[in-house]
Motif scaffolding. Structure first.
Motif, PDB file in Angstrom:
ATOM      1  N   LYS A  12       6.470  -0.145   0.434  1.00 14.92           N
ATOM      2  CA  LYS A  12       5.282  -0.509  -0.157  1.00 14.92           C
ATOM      3  C   LYS A  12       5.774  -1.003  -1.551  1.00 14.92           C
ATOM      4  O   LYS A  12       6.801  -0.402  -2.143  1.00 14.92           O
ATOM      5  N   SER A  13       5.322  -1.881  -2.125  1.00 12.91           N
ATOM      6  CA  SER A  13       5.694  -2.423  -3.518  1.00 12.91           C
ATOM      7  C   SER A  13       4.966  -1.441  -4.475  1.00 12.91           C
ATOM      8  O   SER A  13       4.178  -0.948  -3.985  1.00 12.91           O
ATOM      9  N   ILE A  14       5.311  -1.353  -5.620  1.00 15.31           N
ATOM     10  CA  ILE A  14       4.647  -0.528  -6.751  1.00 15.31           C
ATOM     11  C   ILE A  14       3.046  -1.297  -6.695  1.00 15.31           C
ATOM     12  O   ILE A  14       2.422  -0.274  -6.734  1.00 15.31           O
ATOM     13  N   GLU A  15       2.920  -2.417  -6.671  1.00 10.21           N
ATOM     14  CA  GLU A  15       1.415  -2.942  -6.706  1.00 10.21           C
ATOM     15  C   GLU A  15       0.709  -2.490  -5.449  1.00 10.21           C
ATOM     16  O   GLU A  15      -0.408  -2.178  -5.388  1.00 10.21           O
ATOM     17  N   ALA A  16       1.202  -2.534  -4.275  1.00 12.07           N
ATOM     18  CA  ALA A  16       0.754  -2.215  -3.168  1.00 12.07           C
ATOM     19  C   ALA A  16       0.333  -0.603  -3.154  1.00 12.07           C
ATOM     20  O   ALA A  16      -0.561  -0.168  -2.651  1.00 12.07           O
ATOM     21  N   PHE A  17       1.427   0.129  -3.644  1.00 14.29           N
ATOM     22  CA  PHE A  17       1.264   1.787  -3.710  1.00 14.29           C
ATOM     23  C   PHE A  17       0.053   2.122  -4.643  1.00 14.29           C
ATOM     24  O   PHE A  17      -0.893   2.661  -4.361  1.00 14.29           O
ATOM     25  N   LYS A  18      -0.138   1.152  -5.901  1.00  9.23           N
ATOM     26  CA  LYS A  18      -1.252   1.394  -6.591  1.00  9.23           C
ATOM     27  C   LYS A  18      -2.505   1.299  -5.962  1.00  9.23           C
ATOM     28  O   LYS A  18      -3.464   1.764  -6.226  1.00  9.23           O
ATOM     29  N   LYS A  19      -2.368  -0.161  -4.975  1.00  9.36           N
ATOM     30  CA  LYS A  19      -3.687  -0.315  -4.324  1.00  9.36           C
ATOM     31  C   LYS A  19      -4.139   0.588  -3.007  1.00  9.36           C
ATOM     32  O   LYS A  19      -5.165   0.494  -2.702  1.00  9.36           O
ATOM     33  N   SER A  20      -3.351   1.325  -2.627  1.00  8.81           N
ATOM     34  CA  SER A  20      -3.455   1.981  -1.384  1.00  8.81           C
ATOM     35  C   SER A  20      -4.301   3.137  -1.714  1.00  8.81           C
ATOM     36  O   SER A  20      -4.513   3.699  -2.644  1.00  8.81           O
ATOM     37  N   GLU A  21      -5.104   3.418  -0.615  1.00  9.68           N
ATOM     38  CA  GLU A  21      -6.022   4.634  -0.595  1.00  9.68           C
ATOM     39  C   GLU A  21      -5.023   5.636  -0.543  1.00  9.68           C
ATOM     40  O   GLU A  21      -4.281   6.036  -0.094  1.00  9.68           O
ATOM     41  N   LYS A  22      -5.499   6.658  -1.501  1.00  8.52           N
ATOM     42  CA  LYS A  22      -4.641   7.824  -1.908  1.00  8.52           C
ATOM     43  C   LYS A  22      -5.012   9.025  -1.372  1.00  8.52           C
ATOM     44  O   LYS A  22      -6.152   9.300  -0.719  1.00  8.52           O
ATOM     45  N   THR A  23      -4.057   9.863  -0.745  1.00 11.40           N
ATOM     46  CA  THR A  23      -4.615  11.254  -0.154  1.00 11.40           C
ATOM     47  C   THR A  23      -5.294  12.072  -1.247  1.00 11.40           C
ATOM     48  O   THR A  23      -4.914  12.051  -2.492  1.00 11.40           O
ATOM     49  N   PRO A  24      -6.311  12.658  -0.770  1.00  8.02           N
ATOM     50  CA  PRO A  24      -7.177  13.343  -1.835  1.00  8.02           C
ATOM     51  C   PRO A  24      -6.607  14.777  -2.357  1.00  8.02           C
ATOM     52  O   PRO A  24      -7.101  15.815  -2.067  1.00  8.02           O
TER      53      PRO A  24
END
Length: 178
Positions: A12-24
């Protein structure tokens, strides 16, 4: 069998990482002395799309070249905050309905393999100082404790190793089987 090239890893790019659904999962590091341990935890948090890291007490913060050596850029992707007092962070997380768990050897701790995850909950994992572990005050404030079973003579793991083991276990319990 052929080793994959970096270009084949679908990073992932940094931007894609930041937009990704995160593990809770949220990681709370209290009074961690080793900058390499801090960087390693950031890298693990990046690998598993961890929501956030709280750096508490004397735990160093980015930007720092020693953290960067092991984080390899993960300080740019994983959201983090620094707070002086871990007890305030635990209290804040509990008010937000986050289940707080100390990773420590205590009476009545649940062994990691026996910990049952609730997939609709958010968890904060509290990791303590390399010598003293999670403080008794923090343990008392947490909703529970998880212990990594150990069979050798030391019964002590490096904090970045502990974080990797626990994060992987909870990540896979949250994600598989679907």
């Amino acid at each position: 069998m052929r080793k994959l090239e970096n270009s084949e890893l679908d990073r992932k790019s940094i931007e894609a990482f930041k937009k990704s659904e995160k593990t809770p999962l949220i990681l709370v590091l209290d009074d961690i002395r080793s900058l390499h341990n801090i960087g390693s935890v950031f890298r693990t948090a990046d690998a598993f799309l961890i929501e956030k890291i709280y750096l508490c007490g004397i735990t160093a913060t980015p930007p720092n070249k020693e953290i960067h050596k092991t984080a390899l850029g993960a300080t740019e992707t994983v959201t983090w905050e620094h707070h002086e007092n871990v007890l305030e962070v635990i209290g804040k997380l509990k008010k937000e309905n986050t289940t707080t768990l100390a990773i420590e050897q205590v009476e009545s701790a649940v062994f990691l393999q026996d910990f049952k995850i609730e997939k609709d909950r958010k968890y904060a994992l509290v990791f303590g100082n390399e010598v003293h572990g999670v403080s008794q005050e923090a343990v008392a404030l947490c909703d529970g404790c998880i212990e990594i079973p150990q069979l050798g003579t030391k019964h002590s793991l490096n904090i970045s190793v502990s974080a990797g083991i626990v994060v992987w276990d909870l990540f896979q319990k949250l994600n598989w089987p679907k």
